[in-house]
Design an enzyme around this catalytic site. Structure first.
Site, PDB file in Angstrom:
ATOM      1  N   ASP A   9       0.773  -1.253   0.084  1.00  0.00           N
ATOM      2  CA  ASP A   9       0.125   0.041  -0.069  1.00  0.00           C
ATOM      3  C   ASP A   9       0.769   1.363  -0.222  1.00  0.00           C
ATOM      4  OD1 ASP A   9      -0.048   0.862   3.084  1.00  0.00           O
ATOM      5  OD2 ASP A   9      -0.023  -1.295   2.852  1.00  0.00           O
ATOM      6  N   ASP A  98      -9.110   3.835   6.731  1.00  0.00           N
ATOM      7  CA  ASP A  98      -8.042   3.814   7.687  1.00  0.00           C
ATOM      8  C   ASP A  98      -8.362   4.152   9.052  1.00  0.00           C
ATOM      9  OD1 ASP A  98      -5.497   4.235   8.854  1.00  0.00           O
ATOM     10  OD2 ASP A  98      -4.545   4.843   7.033  1.00  0.00           O
ATOM     11  N   GLU A 100      -6.924   4.809  12.510  1.00  0.00           N
ATOM     12  CA  GLU A 100      -5.794   4.829  13.164  1.00  0.00           C
ATOM     13  C   GLU A 100      -5.357   6.197  13.971  1.00  0.00           C
ATOM     14  OE1 GLU A 100      -1.880   5.670  11.086  1.00  0.00           O
ATOM     15  OE2 GLU A 100      -3.220   4.885   9.258  1.00  0.00           O
TER      16      GLU A 100
END
Length: 211
Positions: A9, A98, A100
């Site tokens: 990625d 995502d 995080e």
């Protein structure tokens, strides 16, 4: 480490990428940063997507989620980027969120915002998004049940298998290193591997079997 299919990625941090060289190095799939929050678009996304397509690398896009930003505007930002590159849910990998950064939110606020984001993307794209997270981050949220969505797990360990956070029983993709080195990319990139136990066929097909 069990032998799944190899992936990477990337984002603008990797600069220009020679995707033909990446494919020649045995990379089967790639996730590309598309957007972040409500207004940011990664400047390399369109070029990376086209490069993956030309090199016959299965491609997916990810959005960096900020829980205190409008989930509606974040979804619109992400979907707009996907449409701009001709995203096709019948052949491309599912979009990923995502997860995080708390961004000053409480766990309850984060979980509510993420649930709203996932449901909205499902309605707009007719596909279940993938959740990218680490065990530590997800545990900090109290292990909310998003197990209806495939898990892209970030954990860097020397163990043969990662620690899968509850409530998932298995990862679909495991990001096992931030210091991968692949032909066609200068410097490091994130390295990923698919779960061989979910590989019922070609990687692209096995991912889409979630839906």
């Amino acid at each position: 480490m069990a032998a799944g299919q190899s992936g990477i990625d990337v984002s603008h941090y990797q600069g220009d990428i020679d995707w033909q060289a990446v494919a020649g190095a045995g990379i089967s799939f790639a996730y590309l940063k598309a957007t972040e929050g409500t207004g940011y678009s990664d400047t390399t996304f369109a070029g990376n997507w086209a490069g993956c397509q030309d090199a016959a690398i299965a491609s997916g896009a990810y959005h960096y989620f900020l829980p205190r930003d409008s989930f509606l505007q974040q979804a619109e930002n992400f979907v707009s980027a996907l449409k701009s590159v001709g995203y096709d849910r019948s052949k491309d990998l599912p979009p990923a969120i995502d997860c995080e950064e708390m961004d000053g939110s409480s766990p309850a606020e984060y979980v509510h915002a993420l649930g709203s984001m996932t449901h909205l993307l499902e309605k707009l794209l007719w596909v279940k998004p993938m959740i990218y997270t680490s065990p530590g981050f997800w545990n900090g949220l109290g292990n909310p049940d998003f197990s209806q969505y495939p898990l892209w797990l970030a954990e860097y360990t020397s163990a043969p298998q990662p620690n899968v956070p509850a409530p998932w029983s298995a990862y679909t993709i495991w990001q096992y290193s931030q210091k991968g080195q692949v032909s066609g990319i200068s410097g490091y990139c994130d390295s990923d591997i698919s779960n061989p136990n979910l590989a019922l066929g070609p990687f692209r097909g096995s991912i889409l079997n979630w839906f």
